[in-house]
Structure formats: C-alpha cells, structure tokens
Design a protein around this motif. Structure first.
Motif, mmCIF file in Angstrom:
data_model
loop_
_atom_site.group_PDB
_atom_site.id
_atom_site.type_symbol
_atom_site.label_atom_id
_atom_site.label_comp_id
_atom_site.label_asym_id
_atom_site.label_seq_id
_atom_site.Cartn_x
_atom_site.Cartn_y
_atom_site.Cartn_z
ATOM 1 N N THR A 46 1.818 30.709 69.253
ATOM 2 C CA THR A 46 3.005 29.849 69.281
ATOM 3 C C THR A 46 2.565 28.392 69.380
ATOM 4 O O THR A 46 1.456 28.079 69.827
ATOM 5 C CB THR A 46 3.920 30.161 70.485
ATOM 6 O OG1 THR A 46 3.241 29.788 71.699
ATOM 7 C CG2 THR A 46 4.310 31.634 70.526
ATOM 8 N N GLU A 90 -0.227 23.568 74.894
ATOM 9 C CA GLU A 90 -0.744 23.769 76.247
ATOM 10 C C GLU A 90 -2.277 23.785 76.259
ATOM 11 O O GLU A 90 -2.909 23.155 77.103
ATOM 12 C CB GLU A 90 -0.204 25.067 76.835
ATOM 13 C CG GLU A 90 -0.687 25.309 78.251
ATOM 14 C CD GLU A 90 -0.109 26.574 78.854
ATOM 15 O OE1 GLU A 90 -0.632 26.987 79.906
ATOM 16 O OE2 GLU A 90 0.838 27.158 78.299
ATOM 17 N N ASP A 123 3.802 26.298 71.454
ATOM 18 C CA ASP A 123 3.663 25.982 72.877
ATOM 19 C C ASP A 123 2.269 26.320 73.395
ATOM 20 O O ASP A 123 1.689 25.569 74.183
ATOM 21 C CB ASP A 123 4.713 26.727 73.703
ATOM 22 C CG ASP A 123 6.108 26.146 73.523
ATOM 23 O OD1 ASP A 123 6.227 25.005 73.030
ATOM 24 O OD2 ASP A 123 7.081 26.831 73.876
#
Length: 182
Positions: free
Chosen positions: A38, A44, A40
């Motif tokens: 993903t 991250e 994200d």
C-alpha cells in the motif's frame, strides 16, 4: 527509500505513489507494489528510513563535534559548515525529514524516532554549552536546538546565500546571551 524521500522533498507526501517511485528509480511498478503493498506502507517505510538515517548521521556528527566542544566557536563553525554543505547537497532529504516531523505530530508511530533525533541533538548541544559556561545546559540546549531547527527550516523554505555567515553569527549571539553572567 531515498527515491521516495526525494519525491516527498519535491512534492510532499501526496507526491508518493507506487508509480512515481518506480519511475524515480527506474524499476517496474510491480516490483515496488510487491515490496510495499500500500501507499501508506511505502510512506511509513520512507519516513522511518529518513528519521533513522538522520539519527545515525547526527550521532556521527555529535561525535565529531565533541572534539570541538571545549571551543564553542569551533563547535558552531563545524555545525554550521556541516549544515551548509548538507542543505546544498541534499535539500530534498532534509525537507522530507521535516515532513516526518509533521507526520509525528499526527501519528504516534513516528514519535519515538523523532524523540531520539531530538535527544541526540540535545546531548551534543548540552556538552558544548556546558563547556561554554551554561548554568542550565539542558534548558539552553533545547533553546539552541530549536534555533538550529528553525534556521534550517527557514533556509530550506527561503534559501539565502549568506546562510553560513548569518547562522554562525546568530548562534554565537544566542550562546553569548545564554551563557552571560547575570
């Protein structure tokens, strides 16, 4: 990770997509998507990479600066010289680090590494400020680090040709005020 950080530095977190990272590094979209399922997860991983990298670099800088800590002017010269070179060579990476600090304000996943970054800086500044005669080295280190962080952010946002000279003068003045006898 560095490609993702360059994208963040140029366009903010919104600039990060699997496709943009793949294009930045010349890899297939599938390879990037396979590794980071993903967006994200990709963001991250990049922010954590940036902060861990910066903590390690700051720890190395702090060790080098300890040699000059007893001569505060030499310490400031070395610190400002390091940042001047860094901002010329890797401005996008430093912008990405500030994005990571903002991410820590919104998400506690990043707070521990940001705290480690701040603690690394504070310890280095405490040592030098103690040598300069500070009566409150921890408090003064927090003020000093905040000033440096602000100056670096300002230089990233509105670059000045005389950054090195102006930052050195400002930091020397700040330390003079913090260590003056009252």
């Amino acid at each position: 990770m560095e490609a993702t950080l360059r994208l963040i530095g140029r366009g903010g977190l919104k600039a990060v997509t699997h496709r943009a990272v793949a294009a930045e590094i010349g890899m297939s979209l599938g390879a990037v998507t396979h590794r980071f399922g993903t967006r994200d997860l990709l963001v991250e991983a990049a922010l954590n990479f940036a902060l861990v990298r910066e903590v390690k670099r700051l720890q190395a800088l702090a060790l080098r600066l300890q040699i000059d800590a007893l001569d505060f002017e030499a310490w400031i010269d070395a610190l400002v010289g390091w940042y001047a070179k860094e901002l010329d060579a890797e401005a996008e990476i430093h912008v990405a680090c500030y994005e990571a600090f903002l991410a820590a304000a919104r998400d506690d996943r990043y707070r521990s590494i940001v705290a480690e970054w701040q603690q690394t800086w504070r310890r280095s500044a405490e040592l030098a400020l103690t040598a300069a005669g500070s009566r409150s080295p921890r408090l003064h280190a927090e003020i000093f680090v905040s000033a440096v962080v602000g100056m670096v952010l300002e230089q990233l946002a509105t670059p000045r040709r005389k950054f090195k000279t102006e930052a050195r003068a400002a930091l020397s003045e700040l330390v003079g005020g913090l260590t003056a006898k009252r």
